[in-house]
Design a protein around this motif. Structure first.
Motif, PDB file in Angstrom:
ATOM      1  N   UNK A 408       1.048  -1.287  -0.122  1.00 31.37           N
ATOM      2  CA  UNK A 408       0.061  -0.472  -0.336  1.00 31.37           C
ATOM      3  C   UNK A 408       0.653   1.174   0.208  1.00 31.37           C
ATOM      4  N   UNK A 409       1.795   0.656   0.777  1.00 29.05           N
ATOM      5  CA  UNK A 409       2.185   2.652   0.534  1.00 29.05           C
ATOM      6  C   UNK A 409       3.028   2.477  -0.758  1.00 29.05           C
ATOM      7  N   UNK A 410       3.830   2.129  -1.492  1.00 30.18           N
ATOM      8  CA  UNK A 410       4.767   2.047  -2.956  1.00 30.18           C
ATOM      9  C   UNK A 410       3.753   1.834  -3.373  1.00 30.18           C
ATOM     10  N   UNK A 411       1.968   1.572  -3.114  1.00 28.46           N
ATOM     11  CA  UNK A 411       0.857   2.174  -4.377  1.00 28.46           C
ATOM     12  C   UNK A 411       1.123   4.039  -4.565  1.00 28.46           C
ATOM     13  N   UNK A 412       1.416   4.487  -2.796  1.00 24.09           N
ATOM     14  CA  UNK A 412       0.424   5.148  -2.776  1.00 24.09           C
ATOM     15  C   UNK A 412       1.720   6.095  -2.945  1.00 24.09           C
ATOM     16  N   UNK A 413       3.095   6.116  -3.173  1.00 26.65           N
ATOM     17  CA  UNK A 413       4.421   6.303  -3.749  1.00 26.65           C
ATOM     18  C   UNK A 413       3.979   6.702  -5.437  1.00 26.65           C
ATOM     19  N   UNK A 415       1.722   6.881  -7.052  1.00 25.71           N
ATOM     20  CA  UNK A 415       0.133   7.549  -7.256  1.00 25.71           C
ATOM     21  C   UNK A 415       1.045   9.361  -7.704  1.00 25.71           C
ATOM     22  N   UNK A 416       1.780   9.407  -6.401  1.00 31.50           N
ATOM     23  CA  UNK A 416       2.706  10.843  -6.732  1.00 31.50           C
ATOM     24  C   UNK A 416       3.429  11.334  -7.259  1.00 31.50           C
ATOM     25  N   UNK A 417       3.796   9.892  -8.402  1.00 28.51           N
ATOM     26  CA  UNK A 417       4.433  10.482  -9.523  1.00 28.51           C
ATOM     27  C   UNK A 417       3.727  11.143 -10.360  1.00 28.51           C
ATOM     28  N   UNK A 418       5.004  11.046 -11.975  1.00 24.09           N
ATOM     29  CA  UNK A 418       4.566  11.259 -13.030  1.00 24.09           C
ATOM     30  C   UNK A 418       3.560  10.166 -13.964  1.00 24.09           C
ATOM     31  N   UNK A 616       3.496   7.060   6.340  1.00 17.69           N
ATOM     32  CA  UNK A 616       4.155   8.180   5.292  1.00 17.69           C
ATOM     33  C   UNK A 616       4.979   7.876   4.766  1.00 17.69           C
ATOM     34  N   UNK A 617       6.013   6.981   4.692  1.00 17.14           N
ATOM     35  CA  UNK A 617       7.082   6.385   3.890  1.00 17.14           C
ATOM     36  C   UNK A 617       6.669   5.170   3.522  1.00 17.14           C
ATOM     37  N   UNK A 618       7.716   5.451   1.885  1.00 17.65           N
ATOM     38  CA  UNK A 618       6.979   4.238   1.043  1.00 17.65           C
ATOM     39  C   UNK A 618       8.006   2.841   1.673  1.00 17.65           C
ATOM     40  N   UNK A 619       7.205   1.370   2.095  1.00 14.64           N
ATOM     41  CA  UNK A 619       7.807  -0.295   2.416  1.00 14.64           C
ATOM     42  C   UNK A 619       8.321   0.656   3.739  1.00 14.64           C
TER      43      UNK A 619
END
Length: 754
Positions: A408-413, A415-418, A616-619
């Motif tokens: 889930x944290x990586x998916x959120x990360x 989503x914030x990329x181009x 809030x931190x990926x992975x």
């Protein structure tokens, strides 16, 4: 027919199996029933390595925390034994002739930790003082004779703490028990033989000790002064003492009472009286392990007995301070990559505070969390050192990369990329590995900054009244893990209280914060250290300005005081007070107040920047264990619910397909107690035993293919015995009890089921 009785010819002899039992491969538990892969083996080896490091750190911490009290205890034991190589011993003059050196060791109510502390003490004593260590427990020493048996058995074995050796020696000790009288005389003879000391004639004591039967002993029968126990060739105690002084070293017998409160007071009194009459011939030191209070000694021993002891008090470290140190070394550190979520840490904290106050059990819960994390998280193989994790990332296969993409944290990360970078992350495994390595490095830097800033915030908040952010750092850490702490009302009220702090207190707290940040040695906090040092320098300059302005301030106060004291009417007084109030309201803040405000704003900025929640931190899933329900199921046991589930649904434990049944039905192949339990659920408050037996016979006969009406309602003897046994087990578990209302009925104690 001489051996017709089974009880006369049946003995239990445990064979000695020198072969080590082959344990199942623990790595099999990491594969969820599938074939063991290389990743499973790697995860298990990583778990073993990480736990071994944590275990060694905990052991070093335990030794360091107990170092001071152990040194004091060893010094006391060394001084308490009369040194044979000196003519004058100051310590001996402090003791009367028959006093036994006794150390009252207050360990606290955290009883599970006592064993670990006493074992550490025993190891140090064997290294530096004496090899003769004896451990006694109240449940095993209900008579004086049992105490003496335990002492002799452990001393003959040479290792009182080794339970296996003690069990092996038990049979041989019982075999020679008739030849060797379990008395203090036998102990003296054994000690003289071991140390090669002169042997004294004390036949009178040996005959006197025959009065000891079942732990009942007359202290007056054994209170014989050592002078009368000497050999006839010895003319005086002075000559005896001179002969003993020729020996250079004495190895005393240290008797450790693990749980003093559980001993029978009368038995303890008799043992102390007997031992005090042999302390000159047999150097002994008693160590009382006390869980409650030192007053326990005087409650258990009257003055006539306690006066025979030379007692010195030793206080161990409190369990809360011990836990704070353990958390600081295991949790609030970047040395170990594994971390706990807020809910998991809260469960461990609650178990500690509300159940046992045991640091040992807290560490076991921490180990269970570590095991569950590596068992349930396939990507936990990356929960290791940063350099080792970088090498493992390059060896990940496509399936492992897909597991990372589903976090889930990586998916959120993502989503914030181009859009272009999103496609690369979702399709290109090599690009994913590069980004994963970067994110893990960022997570490591996040922890490097997180813990020093957390400690600084705790330093500020722990000095406030009523502790709005918690008294212990673990409370503050749990709050920071679960939410943004700056959004809480307690955080706002804490900074309001800090805004009223005096200069000396604030300067002292800033110095502590600088020391914590400097100990972290992280580059990103260098600027914060420099800013705090600048604040300290400005506070020092305020002292010179204060000296210059103190005269003007005193003059202004004197003028205001004169205007209030001069004679005036009520109107003029009210007008003067209003003017002073307006002047105070319109007064500009002083330089100290402005500087204090700037310091608090800077600390608030640090908290908002570095104390972000781990979510809030990926992975973060790779290193944080978050399955609190699994941990609660293991640690917070619910025995009543577990019993009712097992009795109503035996398949959940036995995993036998034949035991599966629909809800509300009774399986005729279930164990007898399960059938009895389900039948009793259909009854009211009182259960007729005959009707219960008939219903049980009907269900069991249906399973065996028999006709229950074949014998005209007569129940088979074997079936009747099975029923009685099942009812007795149900009564033992607390579901039913006998009742006086009806002789052929039992009363039901529970209602409903699971």
């Amino acid at each position: 027919m001489a051996t017709s009785s089974v009880s006369k010819g049946c003995f239990v002899i445990k064979p000695k199996d020198s072969r080590k039992r082959k344990l199942p491969n623990a790595a099999d538990y990491f594969n969820n029933g599938k074939a063991v892969s290389e990743n499973d083996k790697l995860r298990f080896s990583t778990y073993q390595s990480l736990w071994q490091q944590m275990k060694e750190e905990t052991e070093r911490l335990q030794e360091h925390l107990n170092e001071k009290i152990f040194d004091s205890l060893i010094s006391f034991i060394k001084k308490s034994c009369i040194q044979m190589n000196s003519d004058v011993n100051d310590w001996s003059y402090r003791m009367r002739y028959s006093e036994i050196p006794t150390a009252a060791l207050v360990l606290g109510v955290n009883v599970p930790d006592h064993e670990m502390t006493l074992q550490g003490l025993s190891s140090l004593l064997k290294q530096s003082v004496t090899p003769h260590i004896v451990f006694l427990q109240g449940k095993e020493c209900t008579t004086v004779k049992q105490i003496l048996q335990k002492i002799l058995m452990q001393l003959i074995g040479g290792n009182g703490s080794d339970e296996e050796k003690e069990e092996d020696l038990h049979h041989s000790f019982e075999f020679h028990q008739r030849k060797m009288n379990c008395s203090m005389v036998s102990l003296c003879r054994w000690y003289n033989a071991i140390t090669k000391r002169p042997h004294f004639k004390i036949e009178s004591l040996e005959s006197t000790f025959g009065h000891l039967e079942g732990g009942k002993v007359s202290p007056s029968a054994v209170c014989i002064h050592p002078v009368f126990a000497l050999n006839s060739t010895t003319k005086s105690p002075t000559k005896k003492k001179k002969s003993l002084l020729q020996h250079k070293e004495v190895h005393p017998i240290v008797i450790i009472f693990k749980d003093l409160e559980s001993f029978v007071p009368k038995v303890l009194q008799d043992f102390v009286v007997i031992a005090s009459n042999h302390v000159q011939r047999l150097p002994m030191v008693l160590v009382f392990g006390i869980a409650t209070s030192p007053i326990t000694i005087h409650q258990m021993l009257p003055h006539s007995v306690s006066s025979l002891l030379c007692i010195e008090l030793f206080q161990s470290l409190s369990c809360t301070d011990h836990l704070a140190t353990v958390i600081d070394k295991l949790v609030l550190t970047t040395k170990f990559p594994f971390k706990l979520s807020g809910k998991v840490l809260q469960i461990l904290n609650n178990v500690f505070l509300f159940h046992n106050l045991s640091t040992k059990n807290f560490v076991k819960g921490f180990q269970l969390s570590l095991l569950e994390h590596f068992s349930s998280q396939p990507l936990s193989l990356l929960c290791c050192d940063l350099d080792e994790a970088s090498a493992r990332i390059q060896n990940l296969n496509h399936d492992d990369c897909e597991l990372i993409r589903h976090l889930q944290s990586f998916m959120d990360y993502v989503d914030r990329q181009d859009a272009k970078k999103q496609v690369e992350l979702l399709t290109n495994d090599q690009n994913l590995k590069t980004v994963t390595e970067t994110l893990l490095s960022s997570l490591h830097v996040y922890h490097k900054n997180y813990f020093p800033v957390l400690k600084c915030l705790h330093i500020l908040a722990s000095s406030l009244p009523k502790y709005p952010l918690g008294r212990q750092i673990r409370e503050l850490y749990i709050t920071c893990l679960e939410s943004n702490i700056w959004e809480l009302e307690d955080y706002t009220s804490a900074f309001q209280l800090l805004g009223m702090m005096a200069k000396d207190e604030l300067v002292c707290l800033l110095q502590k914060c600088i020391e914590v940040l400097q100990a972290s040695e992280h580059e990103s906090l260098t600027q914060a250290i420099k800013t705090l040092e600048d604040f300290l320098a400005k506070f020092q300059k305020l002292d010179d300005v204060f000296v210059e302005n103190v005269e003007g301030t005193e003059e202004h106060k004197a003028r205001s005081q004169y205007s209030l004291q001069k004679k005036t009417d009520l109107y003029q007084l009210q007008k003067t007070l209003m003017e002073m109030k307006e002047l105070k309201r319109s007064r500009k803040p002083s330089r100290f107040e402005i500087l204090r405000m700037n310091v608090l704003e800077f600390m608030d900025k640090l908290a908002r920047q570095y104390l972000l929640p781990p979510e809030t931190q990926p992975l973060h899933e790779l290193v944080y264990f978050k399955i609190s329900g699994e941990l609660r199921r293991h640690l917070n046991a619910a025995p009543r619910a577990a019993l009712q589930i097992a009795l109503s649904n035996p398949y959940s434990y036995l995993k036998n397909e034949a035991l599966k049944s629909e809800e509300g039905t009774i399986t005729n192949v279930a164990p007898d107690i399960c059938i009895i339990y389900k039948l009793h659920l259909e009854c009211g408050r009182l259960i007729n035993l005959y009707d219960w037996l008939q219903a049980f016979a009907t269900v069991v006969c249906a399973a065996e293919g028999k006709d229950p009406d074949k014998d005209n309602g007569q129940v088979d003897g074997v079936l009747y015995a099975r029923f009685i046994r099942a009812v007795s087990e149900l009564e033992f578990l607390g579901f039913i009890k006998p009742t006086k209302q009806k002789t052929d009925h039992v009363a039901r104690l529970t209602w409903g089921g699971f």
